[in-house]
Design an enzyme around this catalytic site. Structure first.
Site, PDB file in Angstrom:
ATOM      1  N   GLY A  11      39.063  15.376  -6.703  1.00  0.00           N
ATOM      2  CA  GLY A  11      37.740  15.040  -6.175  1.00  0.00           C
ATOM      3  C   GLY A  11      37.184  13.825  -6.916  1.00  0.00           C
ATOM      4  O   GLY A  11      37.162  13.812  -8.141  1.00  0.00           O
ATOM      5  N   ARG A  72      44.702  14.387  -2.531  1.00  0.00           N
ATOM      6  CA  ARG A  72      45.382  15.561  -3.083  1.00  0.00           C
ATOM      7  C   ARG A  72      46.778  15.543  -2.459  1.00  0.00           C
ATOM      8  O   ARG A  72      46.902  15.638  -1.255  1.00  0.00           O
ATOM      9  CB  ARG A  72      44.599  16.820  -2.710  1.00  0.00           C
ATOM     10  CG  ARG A  72      43.151  16.796  -3.234  1.00  0.00           C
ATOM     11  CD  ARG A  72      42.419  18.087  -2.931  1.00  0.00           C
ATOM     12  NE  ARG A  72      40.966  17.984  -3.030  1.00  0.00           N
ATOM     13  CZ  ARG A  72      40.272  17.959  -4.156  1.00  0.00           C
ATOM     14  NH1 ARG A  72      40.922  17.997  -5.291  1.00  0.00           N
ATOM     15  NH2 ARG A  72      38.953  17.864  -4.169  1.00  0.00           N
ATOM     16  N   ASP A 103      41.862  18.901 -14.042  1.00  0.00           N
ATOM     17  CA  ASP A 103      43.057  19.525 -14.643  1.00  0.00           C
ATOM     18  C   ASP A 103      44.238  19.540 -13.677  1.00  0.00           C
ATOM     19  O   ASP A 103      45.394  19.429 -14.086  1.00  0.00           O
ATOM     20  CB  ASP A 103      42.738  20.933 -15.178  1.00  0.00           C
ATOM     21  CG  ASP A 103      42.109  21.817 -14.107  1.00  0.00           C
ATOM     22  OD1 ASP A 103      41.873  23.006 -14.374  1.00  0.00           O
ATOM     23  OD2 ASP A 103      41.870  21.312 -12.987  1.00  0.00           O
ATOM     24  N   THR A 126      35.648  14.428 -13.176  1.00  0.00           N
ATOM     25  CA  THR A 126      35.308  15.462 -12.195  1.00  0.00           C
ATOM     26  C   THR A 126      33.849  15.859 -12.375  1.00  0.00           C
ATOM     27  O   THR A 126      33.348  15.882 -13.494  1.00  0.00           O
ATOM     28  CB  THR A 126      36.172  16.727 -12.352  1.00  0.00           C
ATOM     29  OG1 THR A 126      35.655  17.759 -11.507  1.00  0.00           O
ATOM     30  CG2 THR A 126      36.198  17.252 -13.784  1.00  0.00           C
ATOM     31  N   ASP A 128      32.772  18.749 -11.883  1.00  0.00           N
ATOM     32  CA  ASP A 128      32.722  20.171 -12.243  1.00  0.00           C
ATOM     33  C   ASP A 128      32.511  20.417 -13.726  1.00  0.00           C
ATOM     34  O   ASP A 128      32.063  21.494 -14.115  1.00  0.00           O
ATOM     35  CB  ASP A 128      34.034  20.877 -11.828  1.00  0.00           C
ATOM     36  CG  ASP A 128      34.266  20.784 -10.339  1.00  0.00           C
ATOM     37  OD1 ASP A 128      35.393  21.063  -9.900  1.00  0.00           O
ATOM     38  OD2 ASP A 128      33.317  20.415  -9.615  1.00  0.00           O
ATOM     39  N   ASP A 130      34.571  21.215 -15.930  1.00  0.00           N
ATOM     40  CA  ASP A 130      35.286  22.441 -16.361  1.00  0.00           C
ATOM     41  C   ASP A 130      36.494  22.131 -17.232  1.00  0.00           C
ATOM     42  O   ASP A 130      37.367  22.972 -17.424  1.00  0.00           O
ATOM     43  CB  ASP A 130      35.732  23.240 -15.133  1.00  0.00           C
ATOM     44  CG  ASP A 130      36.583  22.401 -14.200  1.00  0.00           C
ATOM     45  OD1 ASP A 130      37.166  22.959 -13.249  1.00  0.00           O
ATOM     46  OD2 ASP A 130      36.675  21.163 -14.406  1.00  0.00           O
ATOM     47  N   ARG A 172      33.423  24.266  -7.841  1.00  0.00           N
ATOM     48  CA  ARG A 172      34.646  25.055  -7.593  1.00  0.00           C
ATOM     49  C   ARG A 172      34.507  26.410  -8.278  1.00  0.00           C
ATOM     50  O   ARG A 172      33.590  27.150  -7.937  1.00  0.00           O
ATOM     51  CB  ARG A 172      35.897  24.304  -8.064  1.00  0.00           C
ATOM     52  CG  ARG A 172      37.168  24.782  -7.363  1.00  0.00           C
ATOM     53  CD  ARG A 172      38.406  24.058  -7.880  1.00  0.00           C
ATOM     54  NE  ARG A 172      38.423  22.645  -7.571  1.00  0.00           N
ATOM     55  CZ  ARG A 172      38.839  22.147  -6.411  1.00  0.00           C
ATOM     56  NH1 ARG A 172      39.224  22.946  -5.455  1.00  0.00           N
ATOM     57  NH2 ARG A 172      38.842  20.844  -6.198  1.00  0.00           N
TER      58      ARG A 172
HETATM   59  O1  F6P Z   1      36.422  19.343  -7.955  1.00  0.00           O
HETATM   60  C1  F6P Z   1      35.349  18.645  -7.413  1.00  0.00           C
HETATM   61  C2  F6P Z   1      34.864  19.306  -6.147  1.00  0.00           C
HETATM   62  O2  F6P Z   1      33.744  18.620  -5.674  1.00  0.00           O
HETATM   63  C3  F6P Z   1      34.522  20.777  -6.297  1.00  0.00           C
HETATM   64  O3  F6P Z   1      33.280  20.992  -6.940  1.00  0.00           O
HETATM   65  C4  F6P Z   1      34.554  21.216  -4.856  1.00  0.00           C
HETATM   66  O4  F6P Z   1      34.729  22.609  -4.696  1.00  0.00           O
HETATM   67  C5  F6P Z   1      35.783  20.445  -4.338  1.00  0.00           C
HETATM   68  O5  F6P Z   1      35.888  19.276  -5.134  1.00  0.00           O
HETATM   69  C6  F6P Z   1      35.688  20.043  -2.882  1.00  0.00           C
HETATM   70  O6  F6P Z   1      36.937  19.464  -2.548  1.00  0.00           O
HETATM   71  P1  F6P Z   1      37.079  18.545  -1.241  1.00  0.00           P
HETATM   72  O7  F6P Z   1      36.335  17.263  -1.507  1.00  0.00           O
HETATM   73  O8  F6P Z   1      38.565  18.334  -1.131  1.00  0.00           O
HETATM   74  O9  F6P Z   1      36.481  19.324  -0.111  1.00  0.00           O
END
Ligand code: F6P
Length: 323
Positions: A11, A72, A103, A126, A128, A130, A172
């Site tokens: 992300g 991804r 991670d 990120t 998050d 985390d 997440r």
């Molecule tokens: O890891 C960053 C994040 O924004 C999370 O907080 C969220 O759950 C996820 O990515 C969303 O992923 P995507 O952008 O692939 O929908």
């Protein structure tokens, strides 16, 4: 070391461009060619490489997102995919890789470095927050500010209509964004994945705190054990006859926006540090920040361990919430 590749993965987060900029300028300063890889590990497999110049990173420090693109990559999880990536690195003569991501991205780089001679440095990119080993990841501060500005706006309409709002935030499986945005926005309650949610206690808390209040804001981490904001609202609604309940899911606005001072500063300092570490022959570490000092953390730890929010803060919230 004459060629260093940079990729952004997972992300995207505000500040990634500031990190890319710092990596490029520091590499060029040391006479090293920085190679940008487009769209993360997908680009690595497909050889979407381009040398980066001062012009490429001019005027990007203030931009959200990532000029390199991110993705991804399912193919990278296959041995064949990684074999193609290894071949690309060897053809291009790349000796070092800087991965800006979470991670999951570090895991990919780590696996790759087990299959070829490649020095890797991770930068925690990120929203998050985390990642083990750093107090703040690049993008976290900007995301927090985006959330509290949105909650302030929701509070305006909630108090005008005497409503209870359930606001869902990203993160997440982690509750950093939820917990700290709840404290900073004066939310009446917060639900995070790291603690078991007691819906009866939540109902009681809202009703007792709501007495005389014109509005209540409950911040819900998307990974909460009882579900997202919509699920929570539906579950508690039967207890709120005569109340007006609403839900707002903030979604991907939390990923965008011009990075704050803090994210620009962390990204710039750690990006420069990452290049210097590679030139010193270091590898398999993540650059983090603790008490405003840059630290290096074994990449293995950043991958295998997780950072969790300070749950004691939640009890602080209880104190702040009682009328
Ligand atoms: O890891 C960053 C994040 O924004 C999370 O907080 C969220 O759950 C996820 O990515 C969303 O992923 P995507 O952008 O692939 O929908």
């Amino acid at each position: 070391m004459k060629k260093i590749a940079i990729l952004t993965s997972g992300g995207d987060s505000p500040g990634m461009n500031a990190a890319v900029r710092a990596c490029v300028k520091t590499a060029l300063h040391h006479g090293v060619t920085p190679i940008g890889i487009k769209d993360g590990f997908d680009g690595l497999i497909n050889g979407w490489f381009s040398p980066l110049t001062y012009d490429d990173v001019d005027n990007i420090i203030q931009l959200g997102g990532t000029i390199l693109g991110s993705a991804r990559s399912a193919e990278f999880r296959t041995k064949e995919g990684r074999a193609r990536a290894i071949q690309r690195f060897q053809e291009e003569g790349i000796e070092g890789l800087i991965v800006i991501g979470g991670d999951g991205s570090f895991t990919g780089a780590h696996v790759l470095s087990q299959e070829m001679d490649l020095k890797i440095i991770g930068l925690p990119g990120t929203i998050d927050n985390d990642l083990y080993g750093t107090e703040a990841s690049i993008g976290y501060d900007t995301a927090l500010n985006t959330v509290i500005q949105a909650v302030d706006k929701i509070r305006d309409t909630a108090s005008s209509h005497n409503r209870i709002f359930f606001v869902e935030v990203m993160g997440r499986d982690s509750g950093f964004i939820a917990l700290n945005s709840a404290i900073a926005s004066g939310a009446e309650s917060v639900l995070i994945p790291e603690t078991v949610t007691d819906l009866d206690a939540l109902v009681h808390q809202i009703k007792t705190q709501n007495k005389g209040k014109r509005s209540s804001i409950i911040i819900v981490a998307e990974g909460d054990d009882e579900g997202g904001a919509l699920d929570i609202m539906k579950k508690v609604k039967p207890h709120f006859e005569g109340y007006d309940l609403r839900t707002t899911i903030l979604g991907h606005i939390q990923r965008g926006g011009s990075p704050t001072y803090l994210d620009r500063a962390i990204a710039t300092r750690s990006g420069a540090k990452a290049i210097e570490l590679l030139l010193e022959g270091k590898s398999h570490v993540m650059v983090g920040i603790k008490s405003d000092e840059l630290v290096t953390v074994p990449l293995k730890d950043a991958i295998e361990k997780s950072a969790v929010p300070d749950i004691a803060k939640e009890s602080l919230l209880e104190v702040l919430l009682t009328k």
